[in-house]
Design a protein around this motif. Structure first.
Motif, PDB file in Angstrom:
ATOM      1  N   TYR A 184       0.837  -1.210   0.000  1.00 56.11           N
ATOM      2  CA  TYR A 184       0.000   0.000   0.000  1.00 56.11           C
ATOM      3  C   TYR A 184       0.867   1.254   0.000  1.00 56.11           C
ATOM      4  CZ  TYR A 184      -2.960   3.734   1.770  1.00 56.11           C
ATOM      5  OH  TYR A 184      -3.599   4.938   1.930  1.00 56.11           O
ATOM      6  N   ILE A 185       1.893   1.268   0.875  1.00 52.49           N
ATOM      7  CA  ILE A 185       2.761   2.451   0.958  1.00 52.49           C
ATOM      8  C   ILE A 185       3.567   2.611  -0.330  1.00 52.49           C
ATOM      9  CG2 ILE A 185       4.758   3.398   2.166  1.00 52.49           C
ATOM     10  CD1 ILE A 185       3.578   2.220   4.731  1.00 52.49           C
ATOM     11  N   THR A 186       4.026   1.503  -0.905  1.00 46.28           N
ATOM     12  CA  THR A 186       4.744   1.579  -2.178  1.00 46.28           C
ATOM     13  C   THR A 186       3.871   2.204  -3.258  1.00 46.28           C
ATOM     14  OG1 THR A 186       6.064  -0.366  -1.628  1.00 46.28           O
ATOM     15  CG2 THR A 186       5.945   0.243  -3.945  1.00 46.28           C
ATOM     16  N   TYR A 187       2.613   1.832  -3.272  1.00 55.49           N
ATOM     17  CA  TYR A 187       1.690   2.405  -4.259  1.00 55.49           C
ATOM     18  C   TYR A 187       1.491   3.892  -4.017  1.00 55.49           C
ATOM     19  CZ  TYR A 187      -2.606   3.499  -6.721  1.00 55.49           C
ATOM     20  OH  TYR A 187      -3.541   4.091  -7.538  1.00 55.49           O
ATOM     21  N   ARG A 188       1.270   4.288  -2.763  1.00 55.42           N
ATOM     22  CA  ARG A 188       1.054   5.709  -2.472  1.00 55.42           C
ATOM     23  C   ARG A 188       2.292   6.538  -2.825  1.00 55.42           C
ATOM     24  NH1 ARG A 188      -3.994   6.274  -2.751  1.00 55.42           N
ATOM     25  NH2 ARG A 188      -3.634   8.403  -2.043  1.00 55.42           N
ATOM     26  N   LEU A 189       3.465   6.022  -2.531  1.00 52.88           N
ATOM     27  CA  LEU A 189       4.696   6.742  -2.859  1.00 52.88           C
ATOM     28  C   LEU A 189       4.912   6.806  -4.369  1.00 52.88           C
ATOM     29  CD1 LEU A 189       7.173   5.459  -0.118  1.00 52.88           C
ATOM     30  CD2 LEU A 189       5.986   7.647  -0.222  1.00 52.88           C
ATOM     31  N   SER A 190       4.541   5.749  -5.075  1.00 51.08           N
ATOM     32  CA  SER A 190       4.669   5.770  -6.534  1.00 51.08           C
ATOM     33  C   SER A 190       3.765   6.832  -7.149  1.00 51.08           C
ATOM     34  CB  SER A 190       4.340   4.395  -7.111  1.00 51.08           C
ATOM     35  OG  SER A 190       5.234   3.411  -6.646  1.00 51.08           O
ATOM     36  N   VAL A 191       2.540   6.931  -6.637  1.00 53.64           N
ATOM     37  CA  VAL A 191       1.619   7.960  -7.140  1.00 53.64           C
ATOM     38  C   VAL A 191       2.135   9.350  -6.789  1.00 53.64           C
ATOM     39  CG1 VAL A 191      -0.720   8.879  -6.947  1.00 53.64           C
ATOM     40  CG2 VAL A 191      -0.355   6.411  -7.072  1.00 53.64           C
ATOM     41  N   ALA A 192       2.648   9.513  -5.562  1.00 53.19           N
ATOM     42  CA  ALA A 192       3.188  10.810  -5.165  1.00 53.19           C
ATOM     43  C   ALA A 192       4.386  11.195  -6.025  1.00 53.19           C
ATOM     44  CB  ALA A 192       3.588  10.781  -3.686  1.00 53.19           C
ATOM     45  N   ASP A 193       5.227  10.215  -6.332  1.00 50.76           N
ATOM     46  CA  ASP A 193       6.380  10.473  -7.188  1.00 50.76           C
ATOM     47  C   ASP A 193       5.940  10.818  -8.602  1.00 50.76           C
ATOM     48  OD1 ASP A 193       9.105  10.751  -7.580  1.00 50.76           O
ATOM     49  OD2 ASP A 193       9.381   8.666  -8.186  1.00 50.76           O
ATOM     50  N   LEU A 194       4.889  10.156  -9.084  1.00 51.43           N
ATOM     51  CA  LEU A 194       4.345  10.468 -10.411  1.00 51.43           C
ATOM     52  C   LEU A 194       3.826  11.904 -10.445  1.00 51.43           C
ATOM     53  CD1 LEU A 194       3.429   9.517 -13.258  1.00 51.43           C
ATOM     54  CD2 LEU A 194       1.265   8.829 -12.179  1.00 51.43           C
ATOM     55  N   ASN A 195       3.098  12.315  -9.428  1.00 51.84           N
ATOM     56  CA  ASN A 195       2.596  13.687  -9.376  1.00 51.84           C
ATOM     57  C   ASN A 195       3.738  14.702  -9.310  1.00 51.84           C
ATOM     58  OD1 ASN A 195       0.030  12.697  -9.421  1.00 51.84           O
ATOM     59  ND2 ASN A 195      -0.376  12.985  -7.238  1.00 51.84           N
ATOM     60  N   ARG A 196       4.779  14.344  -8.536  1.00 53.26           N
ATOM     61  CA  ARG A 196       5.909  15.256  -8.407  1.00 53.26           C
ATOM     62  C   ARG A 196       6.659  15.400  -9.723  1.00 53.26           C
ATOM     63  NH1 ARG A 196      11.388  13.948  -5.013  1.00 53.26           N
ATOM     64  NH2 ARG A 196      11.027  11.948  -6.028  1.00 53.26           N
ATOM     65  N   LYS A 197       6.846  14.301 -10.432  1.00 53.40           N
ATOM     66  CA  LYS A 197       7.686  14.337 -11.626  1.00 53.40           C
ATOM     67  C   LYS A 197       6.941  14.775 -12.882  1.00 53.40           C
ATOM     68  CE  LYS A 197      11.096  11.037  -9.955  1.00 53.40           C
ATOM     69  NZ  LYS A 197      11.741   9.710 -10.088  1.00 53.40           N
ATOM     70  N   THR A 198       5.616  14.766 -12.822  1.00 56.34           N
ATOM     71  CA  THR A 198       4.844  15.254 -13.976  1.00 56.34           C
ATOM     72  C   THR A 198       4.131  16.562 -13.667  1.00 56.34           C
ATOM     73  OG1 THR A 198       2.872  14.007 -13.323  1.00 56.34           O
ATOM     74  CG2 THR A 198       4.447  12.908 -14.782  1.00 56.34           C
ATOM     75  N   MET A 199       3.971  16.887 -12.367  1.00 57.90           N
ATOM     76  CA  MET A 199       3.176  18.032 -11.920  1.00 57.90           C
ATOM     77  C   MET A 199       1.769  17.951 -12.522  1.00 57.90           C
ATOM     78  SD  MET A 199       5.974  21.127 -11.833  1.00 57.90           S
ATOM     79  CE  MET A 199       4.930  22.148 -10.798  1.00 57.90           C
ATOM     80  N   TYR A 200       1.269  16.723 -12.572  1.00 52.77           N
ATOM     81  CA  TYR A 200      -0.071  16.468 -13.098  1.00 52.77           C
ATOM     82  C   TYR A 200      -0.759  15.469 -12.173  1.00 52.77           C
ATOM     83  CZ  TYR A 200      -3.791  15.761 -16.536  1.00 52.77           C
ATOM     84  OH  TYR A 200      -5.007  15.732 -17.183  1.00 52.77           O
TER      85      TYR A 200
END
Length: 534
Positions: free
Chosen positions: A476-492
């Motif tokens: 669960y935490i890996t998924y949340r961090l992956s989504v957070a990283d996606l938002n950070r790296k795309t700003m979308y």
């Protein structure tokens, strides 16, 4: 009395626990982000750094504004020995002294072309004394007033406007600092996300260990009852007792790790280390689709690293122009026109001396002059040429860095999109595994109570359940961090299908750039520095 004392102690412990619960601060993910973006050391530090570049830009911009200076000296006193040469003899040395009271007033008007007009005035009253060495040190004294009004002009020609160039450099530096500050904010959001879920994971693990201790104690109780009835070997009792001790050690260890992680979390977001906190997280979420090409396009359009590299290219292009000016034809026009008057009266009041100085100003011819100077370096044995080549090579490096940044960002986005899908699938699988493992452990407990399973076998089932639960929270935490990283790296924000840097709601992180008529640049926070949860 013993009974009353025991009751008092129990009531005291109950009240202490109630007070601790009341002082416990519940913090959600959104609140943690909001606190960190306002109170964390990192944000505060780089906010000050951004403000410093802003003030530097405003200072450079103010160089185009008029300047009015006033100097007042009260008094200026000197005593010195003056050498006086004589045509038909040796030099003589007279002692001179001066006491001045006055001031200067200077007004400078900066021209858009980089030149300036200056209007200045100077006036002072002076008591002047001379001691003549050849006349037995006879002392002569006189009061006088000096006044001067001057107009001057200065304009560089055949060269670039350095004032505008310096303002452009300061503007680009300020833009770069705002881009970097925005990037710091996005990094803070991710770091807080990582720390938040690390603490949440340790709290979850601590709860698992507590439940495990409760189960092992219950198993120990049942084992003890079975031993008392003689239906269980003595070895089973020892195994159950060891299991309880091991679970107690796990609880203490996980409690220590949780306390240390909470302190690190509080330090990161800017909370008082003495404040007691408890983190709340929502374990449910809805799946969403991530378009790979959209993610790449948004990242290439929004990433601050690309904007910073473009600004570096512009700054380096200015350095190339400056290097080329070392071999260019330069010129300068300067001119001045001033009126000077010195009182001709030997004594009198200050008003009379001032009037005499103005009369002398009208009688005395004006001081004036104009000059045109040009310069061109004839031979420098390759100095300027090598300097230009050096700056051009650095410009090429900046361009290569921009290209590499774009390629690196595309590779990062491809990798993070794949990791989001993998993390989501792993989470779904582990959630199902946890449901099955819980049901399986309940069956094992019933079998143990019925005598169909030993305490060692039950301990193995308990260990298996704990591993499955930890795998579930990890996924669960890996998924949340992956989504957070996606938002950070795309700003979308793919969960809500909107750009993080352009939306106008309260959960936006961005900077608004205002360009006004004179091409000045100002950056201000557009809204609350807070983002939506991953």
């Amino acid at each position: 009395m013993k009974r009353n004392l025991l009751v008092s102690l129990l009531m005291g412990f109950a009240l202490a626990g109630h007070a601790e619960t009341e002082n416990l601060r519940q913090i959600t993910y959104d609140e943690a982000i909001h606190i960190a973006l306002g109170e964390s050391y990192t944000v505060k530090y780089y906010k000050e750094d951004m403000d410093a570049t802003r003030y530097s830009y405003l200072y450079t911009k103010a160089q185009f504004k008029p300047l009015l200076n006033f100097d007042f000296f009260t008094p200026s006193w000197t005593e010195s020995l003056t050498e006086i040469s004589q045509a038909d003899g040796l030099p003589v040395y007279n002692s001179t002294g001066s006491l001045q009271v006055g001031g200067n007033l200077n007004f400078t008007y900066v021209l858009p072309t980089g030149g300036n007009f200056a209007l200045s005035s100077k006036m002072y009253w002076e008591n002047y004394r001379t001691t003549l060495s050849q006349r037995d040190y006879e002392e002569l004294e006189r009061d006088q007033v000096y006044s001067r009004f001057a107009l001057s002009f200065n304009q560089p020609i055949f060269t670039a406007n350095k004032l505008k160039e310096n303002m452009k450099v300061a503007e680009l530096d300020y833009k770069k600092s705002t881009c970097y500050f925005t990037r710091i904010q996005m990094d803070i959001v991710y770091n807080v996300t990582e720390s938040f879920y690390t603490v949440y994971k340790l709290a979850y693990e601590h709860k698992i260990n507590q439940d495990r201790l409760v189960n092992s104690r219950e198993a120990y109780r049942i084992t003890k009852l079975k031993q008392e009835t003689g239906n269980l070997p003595e070895g089973e009792m020892l195994i159950a007792e060891i299991t309880v001790a091991q679970d107690e050690a796990r609880v203490m260890e996980s409690e220590g790790k949780l306390a240390a992680a909470k302190d690190q979390f509080k330090l990161l977001i800017g909370l008082d280390l003495k404040e007691e906190i408890d983190l709340k997280a929502d374990m449910e979420f809805e799946a969403f689709i991530v378009d790979m090409q959209l993610a790449i396009d948004e990242a290439l359009r929004n990433r601050m690293e690309i904007k910073e590299d473009n600004l570096d290219i512009e700054l380096q292009a200015i350095e190339v122009k400056r290097a080329k000016r070392e071999r260019e034809f330069k010129g300068n026009i300067s001119a001045y026109y001033d009126f000077t008057g010195l009182s001709t009266r030997g004594d009198g009041t200050v008003g009379q001396l001032v009037g005499s100085s103005f009369d002398n100003m009208r009688d005395r011819p004006a001081n004036r002059g104009i000059a045109l100077t040009v310069s061109y370096p004839l031979l420098d044995w390759g100095r300027a040429k090598n300097q230009v080549r050096r700056e051009q090579v650095r410009l090429k490096q900046r361009e290569l860095n921009l290209d590499n940044t774009k390629r690196t960002i595309e590779q990062e986005i491809r990798e993070i999109v794949r990791s989001v899908y993998e993390a989501e699938k792993r989470y779904r699988i582990n959630r199902r595994n946890q449901e099955v493992a819980i049901q399986s452990y309940r069956i094992s407990q019933m079998r143990f109570e019925n005598g169909d399973m030993t305490s060692q076998e039950l301990s193995i089932e308990q260990e298996r359940l704990s591993q499955v639960q930890l795998a579930y929270i990890d996924s669960y935490i890996t998924y949340r961090l992956s989504v957070a990283d996606l938002n950070r790296k795309t700003m979308y924000d793919f969960e809500h299908n909107r750009s993080s840097c352009r939306r106008k709601d309260r959960n936006q992180i961005c900077l608004v750039f205002w360009f006004i008529a004179d091409c000045s640049f100002i950056a201000v926070p557009a809204c609350e520095t807070k983002v939506s949860p991953a």
